[in-house]
Design a protein around this motif. Sequence first.
Motif, PDB file in Angstrom:
ATOM      1  N   GLN A   1       0.835  -1.210   0.000  1.00 27.07           N
ATOM      2  CA  GLN A   1       0.000   0.000   0.000  1.00 27.07           C
ATOM      3  C   GLN A   1       0.868   1.257   0.000  1.00 27.07           C
ATOM      4  OE1 GLN A   1      -3.626  -0.293  -0.097  1.00 27.07           O
ATOM      5  NE2 GLN A   1      -3.119   1.720  -0.960  1.00 27.07           N
ATOM      6  N   ARG A   2       1.962   1.225   0.748  1.00 26.50           N
ATOM      7  CA  ARG A   2       2.872   2.381   0.744  1.00 26.50           C
ATOM      8  C   ARG A   2       3.503   2.567  -0.632  1.00 26.50           C
ATOM      9  NH1 ARG A   2       4.292   0.556   6.200  1.00 26.50           N
ATOM     10  NH2 ARG A   2       6.021  -0.666   5.327  1.00 26.50           N
TER      11      ARG A   2
ATOM     12  N   ASP B   1       0.603   4.116  -2.810  1.00 28.45           N
ATOM     13  CA  ASP B   1       0.244   5.495  -2.450  1.00 28.45           C
ATOM     14  C   ASP B   1       1.429   6.453  -2.513  1.00 28.45           C
ATOM     15  OD1 ASP B   1      -2.351   4.687  -1.998  1.00 28.45           O
ATOM     16  OD2 ASP B   1      -2.087   4.424   0.167  1.00 28.45           O
TER      17      ASP B   1
ATOM     18  N   ARG C   1       0.967   5.828  -7.672  1.00 29.78           N
ATOM     19  CA  ARG C   1      -0.091   6.777  -8.015  1.00 29.78           C
ATOM     20  C   ARG C   1       0.444   8.184  -8.298  1.00 29.78           C
ATOM     21  NH1 ARG C   1      -4.450   4.268  -3.677  1.00 29.78           N
ATOM     22  NH2 ARG C   1      -5.510   2.883  -5.177  1.00 29.78           N
TER      23      ARG C   1
ATOM     24  N   ASN D   1      -6.180   4.177  -9.553  1.00 29.16           N
ATOM     25  CA  ASN D   1      -6.969   4.815  -8.496  1.00 29.16           C
ATOM     26  C   ASN D   1      -8.336   4.176  -8.288  1.00 29.16           C
ATOM     27  OD1 ASN D   1      -5.452   7.232  -7.376  1.00 29.16           O
ATOM     28  ND2 ASN D   1      -5.249   7.627  -9.556  1.00 29.16           N
TER      29      ASN D   1
END
Length: 358
Positions: free
Chosen positions: A31-32, A35, A39, A189
């Motif tokens: 996830q890090r 994000d 992205r 996204n």
Amino acid sequence: MSRLALALVLPLVLAGALPTSAAVKASDVIQRAIDGFVRPAYARLHDHADSLTKAMRTLCDAPSQDHLDAARAEFSGTVDAWSVVEIIRIGPITQDNRLERMLFWPDRKSIGLRQVQAALANKDQTAADPAQLATKSVAMQGLGALEFVLYGDGAEQLADKDDPYRCAYGAAVAGNIETIAADVSDAWNKPDGFAALWANPGPQNALYRDGTEAVTELVGVFINELEMVRDVRLKSFLGSNPQADKPKQAIYWRSQNTARSLTGNLSGMDALFQASQLGDALSPDARWMAESIHIQLVNGAADATAIRGPIDKALADPALRQKLDHFSLVTSSLTTLIGTRLTAEFGLTAGFSSLDGD
């Protein structure tokens, strides 16, 4: 280039946790990475592609040397942004031939070049329409095609009104690049898209059954990209001696963006590694690896940054050639550090890998 196979050889400490640390969850690492790097990097690419499209339209509406220079500057900015994020060769960019449509390279038999030259010579009106262009050969749609439009034979005519077709085709290519960048950014996204699958491994997940598979994908990004940068990008033009050099085989040689591309590739890897905080999952005795990976990626990027201008002149300069040789050594060292030592620390082992002639 095929994805490097990595196989689990040690059991997980906890479900969804990295093998070396029960305190670091694989889902958090991924996830890090998404994000903190993926992205925003794709958003930046979209911004640059948008500016490039506008610059091309301005050039077409009011041809001049200043507007041509501006379009070329935006092209280089887009190359920079793409070079950072092109290390992510998984997920949405792999769908609908987007990766090849964004950049068709290497073009060893000049098939793509001949297609672009034919479109310019025949003034193919369908190629000057972004919607129709998107259905044509991938070699006619991306950064390589636009580079020839802006820098290839006859490009100086863009500064006047002698060749409106060339500019119209270039604007269509830029528009196509912008569309691809926007579509990929949007896909990353989506709340139920690839990002969600990668960051939420589990038994019901069609792509990643556990945290190890998810982290394997991340580690594979670094290993595959290092192999691509060294063995495909660098060795395409850097010979074992000056007589064996092939400067016109270098990516972006016409626009003098060869070294900038290499800089972006390593800078992207460093940004991804830092954003994911993958090093935090290493055992205390192995934390040195994370700092070493960061330092070597920074040093490699600095080697490439020192090289600007025509790549043939850089190759002829002993000091700059030494930078390229050191860049090669750095990528080899990183391949060993990540592909052998880091994977062993995480309980992974590197498997078969092949460039498949790409």
